[in-house]
Design an enzyme around this catalytic site. Structure first.
Site, PDB file in Angstrom:
ATOM      1  CG  ASP A   1     -18.157   9.305  -8.247  1.00  0.00           C
ATOM      2  OD1 ASP A   1     -17.248   8.078  -7.547  1.00  0.00           O
ATOM      3  OD2 ASP A   1     -18.404   8.730  -8.908  1.00  0.00           O
TER       4      ASP A   1
ATOM      5  NE  ARG B 298     -13.981   7.465  -0.248  1.00  0.00           N
ATOM      6  CZ  ARG B 298     -13.138   7.120  -1.931  1.00  0.00           C
ATOM      7  NH1 ARG B 298     -14.883   6.151  -2.689  1.00  0.00           N
ATOM      8  NH2 ARG B 298     -12.611   7.737  -2.340  1.00  0.00           N
TER       9      ARG B 298
END
Length: 309
Positions: free
Chosen positions: A104, A174
């Site tokens: 995350d 990401r």
């Protein structure tokens, strides 16, 4: 994988094996150059074992699937870092393959990222990906996302690089900025994250093949790239051959196993509800003995013979 060591002719339990260098193996696979590495998603130890037994080389621990399976809720930042790491640890223990885990946002600022990286590393994963969303995050294919400043995320990546004790731990950066700031901004962020030390770059949720090709073209040579083949998501479902032609190094298939399990459970329950027993559904299910073999009962029997009185 087999539980047998053919060189010695003895059963070697998965429970007794030492580390098998999964991080080095992941790096070997990524550097092989023969085509993209395929990483099906797993949300628990059983689904991870099925990925392994199907013959894949890498398991991907999906955050979406972890959230759905653990608490039956959507992937909107409801799980803590500790819950995610615990699931990663169980998946790593279930298989001999390298495991790439969703981490995350790192669960806070750069200081939190240091602890997150160390916790995942202690859990035995071969790689993690960190994203630049605001906490609490959302699934990359949902609407309403927000991102932190690029400089702050670059600091998180530098912290992750400094925190890892094993240099073979693969760090994937990401960016979810394409949906918020546009594709060019997302590509620029990815380049900055590579400069900060990320091993692979993951531009999430491009919405057309042209956008995917632009990501691949602009970032070619900057760092290896990740393609997220999100089942039913916003990114077009390109054929694997095309993904390879574009030069992506790693392909994630995050939720197919979860969706398949959901469909199977629904079908069984519909039969049970209609008939009062599951008898009509049993021919399509693994036999009891087949399933116990799948989850390692023969290995337990070998251990009982080896260590029993």
């Amino acid at each position: 994988m087999s539980g047998y060591d053919s060189a010695e002719g003895l059963t070697v339990s998965r429970l007794l094996r030492g580390p098998s260098a999964p991080r080095a193996r992941l790096r070997e696979l990524l550097e092989d150059g023969s085509g993209p590495v395929l990483a099906p998603g797993a949300y628990d130890g059983l689904s991870a074992r099925l990925v392994e037994q199907a013959g894949f080389d890498v398991v991907y621990m999906t955050g979406f699937g972890t959230t759905a399976s653990l608490i039956g809720r959507p992937d909107v930042g409801l799980l803590s870092g500790a819950e995610m790491v615990d699931n990663a640890r169980r998946i790593v223990a279930a298989v001999d393959l390298p495991v790439i885990a969703d981490a995350d946002t790192g669960y806070g600022n750069a200081i939190n990222v240091v602890r997150t990286v160390q916790a995942y590393e202690q859990a035995g994963v071969a790689g993690i990906h960190l994203e630049d969303q605001v906490t609490p995050k959302k699934c990359g294919h949902m609407s309403g996302k927000a991102v932190i400043p690029a400089g702050e995320m670059a600091g998180k990546i530098r912290a992750a690089v400094a925190a890892r004790r094993d240099p073979d731990l693969v760090l994937i950066a990401r960016t979810d900025a394409a949906a918020v700031e546009g594709l060019d901004a997302a590509i620029a962020r990815a380049g900055a994250y590579a400069e900060a030390g990320a091993d692979l770059l993951f531009v999430e949720a491009p919405t057309s093949e042209d956008d995917i090709a632009r990501v691949a073209r602009v970032l070619a040579g900057v760092a290896p790239l990740v393609f997220n083949w999100a089942e039913g998501g916003r990114t077009p479902p390109l054929p694997l051959q095309r993904i390879g032609e574009l030069g992506f190094a790693l392909v994630l298939y995050p939720i197919g196993t979860l969706l398949a399990a959901t469909a199977g459970i629904r079908a069984l329950l519909a039969t049970l509800k209609a008939d009062g027993t599951p008898a009509a559904a049993l021919p399509g299910l693994p036999a009891f003995g087949e399933f116990t073999d799948l989850i390692g009962l023969p290995e337990i029997g070998d251990l009982e013979q080896r260590f029993g009185s």
